[in-house]
Design a protein around this motif. Structure first.
Motif, PDB file in Angstrom:
ATOM      1  N   ALA A 150      -4.180  52.918   0.776  1.00 46.02           N
ATOM      2  CA  ALA A 150      -5.471  52.287   0.484  1.00 46.02           C
ATOM      3  C   ALA A 150      -5.275  50.893  -0.116  1.00 46.02           C
ATOM      4  N   ILE A 151      -4.356  50.777  -1.067  1.00 49.47           N
ATOM      5  CA  ILE A 151      -4.100  49.483  -1.699  1.00 49.47           C
ATOM      6  C   ILE A 151      -3.610  48.465  -0.673  1.00 49.47           C
ATOM      7  N   THR A 152      -2.726  48.918   0.216  1.00 53.25           N
ATOM      8  CA  THR A 152      -2.196  48.028   1.255  1.00 53.25           C
ATOM      9  C   THR A 152      -3.299  47.511   2.159  1.00 53.25           C
ATOM     10  N   VAL A 153      -4.201  48.413   2.563  1.00 53.31           N
ATOM     11  CA  VAL A 153      -5.303  48.028   3.457  1.00 53.31           C
ATOM     12  C   VAL A 153      -6.272  47.102   2.744  1.00 53.31           C
ATOM     13  N   ILE A 154      -6.598  47.434   1.513  1.00 51.26           N
ATOM     14  CA  ILE A 154      -7.584  46.619   0.764  1.00 51.26           C
ATOM     15  C   ILE A 154      -7.050  45.210   0.501  1.00 51.26           C
ATOM     16  N   THR A 169     -11.260  58.157   2.928  1.00 50.39           N
ATOM     17  CA  THR A 169     -12.520  57.621   3.445  1.00 50.39           C
ATOM     18  C   THR A 169     -12.695  56.166   3.037  1.00 50.39           C
ATOM     19  N   LEU A 170     -12.371  55.855   1.792  1.00 51.25           N
ATOM     20  CA  LEU A 170     -12.471  54.475   1.314  1.00 51.25           C
ATOM     21  C   LEU A 170     -11.486  53.567   2.059  1.00 51.25           C
ATOM     22  N   THR A 171     -10.343  54.104   2.418  1.00 50.70           N
ATOM     23  CA  THR A 171      -9.376  53.322   3.197  1.00 50.70           C
ATOM     24  C   THR A 171      -9.973  52.930   4.541  1.00 50.70           C
ATOM     25  N   LEU A 172     -10.699  53.834   5.148  1.00 55.77           N
ATOM     26  CA  LEU A 172     -11.373  53.531   6.419  1.00 55.77           C
ATOM     27  C   LEU A 172     -12.453  52.473   6.223  1.00 55.77           C
ATOM     28  N   LEU A 173     -13.197  52.586   5.131  1.00 60.53           N
ATOM     29  CA  LEU A 173     -14.262  51.607   4.859  1.00 60.53           C
ATOM     30  C   LEU A 173     -13.678  50.236   4.533  1.00 60.53           C
ATOM     31  N   ALA A 174     -12.452  50.212   4.027  1.00 63.52           N
ATOM     32  CA  ALA A 174     -11.802  48.940   3.712  1.00 63.52           C
ATOM     33  C   ALA A 174     -11.432  48.163   4.976  1.00 63.52           C
ATOM     34  N   GLU A 175     -11.517  48.812   6.123  1.00 63.97           N
ATOM     35  CA  GLU A 175     -11.245  48.105   7.379  1.00 63.97           C
ATOM     36  C   GLU A 175     -12.393  47.181   7.758  1.00 63.97           C
ATOM     37  N   LEU A 231     -11.841  45.303  -3.407  1.00 58.92           N
ATOM     38  CA  LEU A 231     -10.876  44.444  -4.093  1.00 58.92           C
ATOM     39  C   LEU A 231     -11.105  44.438  -5.605  1.00 58.92           C
ATOM     40  N   ASP A 232     -12.349  44.667  -5.994  1.00 58.60           N
ATOM     41  CA  ASP A 232     -12.680  44.694  -7.422  1.00 58.60           C
ATOM     42  C   ASP A 232     -12.328  46.026  -8.075  1.00 58.60           C
ATOM     43  N   HIS A 233     -11.828  46.965  -7.273  1.00 58.94           N
ATOM     44  CA  HIS A 233     -11.556  48.314  -7.813  1.00 58.94           C
ATOM     45  C   HIS A 233     -10.120  48.764  -7.518  1.00 58.94           C
ATOM     46  N   ILE A 234      -9.219  47.802  -7.327  1.00 64.65           N
ATOM     47  CA  ILE A 234      -7.819  48.138  -7.048  1.00 64.65           C
ATOM     48  C   ILE A 234      -7.223  48.995  -8.157  1.00 64.65           C
TER      49      ILE A 234
END
Length: 340
Positions: free
Chosen positions: A332-336, A293-299, A308-311
């Protein structure tokens, strides 16, 4: 407020121990005859004997071959509550077996049970919904429930039924809505389920979230979930104390966040902090869904900036025992960290 459990006890004047039971090859044929008897007591005792026999799948096969289901369908509308009780019990036991489920589907039992949704006897309704639940576990059974037009009345019953029965209805809906959602959407299911997310029962909250997950897996369902304001409620449930509620809630939120409207709604409801908390909890069952879900929000630019502050939270997941969590964290890391 706690509700009393539905009792399956028979009226005090019915003694199943006095039911004569034939043995050998004539047992089932004899019982089939007794089901058609004009004598009420004979019918009752035959049904009680049949309840014992159909625990054996071989007896279920024989009963179907002998045409029991047609007689049982007739007894579903019997004026005597004990006959209806034991008839639905027989059918619910038969539905536990694969051969029984197939027989019930082919004989049209699903449609025949529709009239019992308003039965005044709790146990009759409970047995009926147990049968629907078992039927819906098969694709053809779920199709049968949909074809019988049962989705709208099932959604309606969620508003009034006892908690025990609501759980069964939610289980049935979760399987049926995996196939098709238009009937449920037209019946206002999203609004009803939204209310159930605040139910005091953990099971009902969890199952309601799961049904919303199934609805959100369809394009039209995603739109309805966003338009009905369900996402802020899902976000509030991320901090539920029950793990199963968290898992299903994050799953529903993940599917809804696939759309731009869903992501915007989740961001507006401040979903990132509670999702990060779930990711940081190594024992959280909702961890995988939360990462996705966070990966989607990172879009979204604002989502990416916040995350970015929570990598480091995601980097800790790269050593997770679950390979699925590891892969999701890497994505997720890649997207962020992506830069336009």
């Amino acid at each position: 407020m706690a509700q009393p459990r539905i009792s399956a006890y028979l009226p005090p004047d019915i003694d199943p121990t006095k039911a004569p039971l034939a043995f050998g090859r004539r047992a089932l044929p004899k019982l089939n005859e007794e089901l058609q008897s004009p004598e009420l007591l004979t019918q009752q005792r035959a049904l009680m004997a049949l309840c014992d026999l159909v625990h054996d799948p071989e007896k279920v096969y024989q009963a179907i071959a002998l045409g029991f289901l047609d007689n049982l369908k007739t007894l579903l509308v019997h004026p005597d509550q004990t006959v209806r009780h034991k008839t639905t019990e027989v059918l619910s036991i038969m539905a536990l077996h694969s051969i029984g489920r197939q027989g019930l589907i082919q004989s049209g039992v699903i449609s025949a049970l529709t009239g019992l949704l308003d039965d005044p006897v709790d146990i009759c309704r409970k047995n009926t919904h147990q049968i629907f639940d078992m039927m819906a576990k098969l694709p053809e059974g779920a199709g049968g429930v949909l074809q019988a037009g049962l989705i709208p009345p099932l959604v309606l019953k969620l508003k009034t039924e006892l908690d025990e029965i609501q759980e069964l209805i939610l289980d049935t809906l979760s399987n049926c809505l995996r196939v098709e959602v238009s009937q449920a959407l037209e019946a206002g299911a999203v609004t009803v389920l939204k209310e159930k997310l605040s139910h005091p029962s953990t099971a009902i909250r969890s199952k309601a979230a799961w049904v919303l997950l199934e609805i959100s897996s369809h394009a039209e369902g995603k739109i309805a979930v966003c338009e009905e304001g369900v996402i802020p409620v899902l976000v509030s449930l991320l901090e539920d104390t029950q793990p199963e509620v968290q898992v299903n809630t994050t799953g529903a939120l993940m599917f809804a966040a696939v759309t731009p409207q869903g992501r915007s709604s989740a961001m507006g409801a401040e979903a990132i902090p509670p999702l990060l908390k779930l990711v940081a909890e190594e024992t959280s069952k909702a961890r995988l869904n939360a990462i996705k879900t966070l990966t989607l929000l990172a879009e979204l630019p604002e989502g990416r900036q916040t995350l970015l502050d929570h990598i480091d939270t995601f980097q800790q997941c790269l050593d997770d025992p679950s390979e699925a969590v590891q892969r999701a964290a890497q994505v997720a890391i890649t997207v962020i960290e992506w830069k336009p």
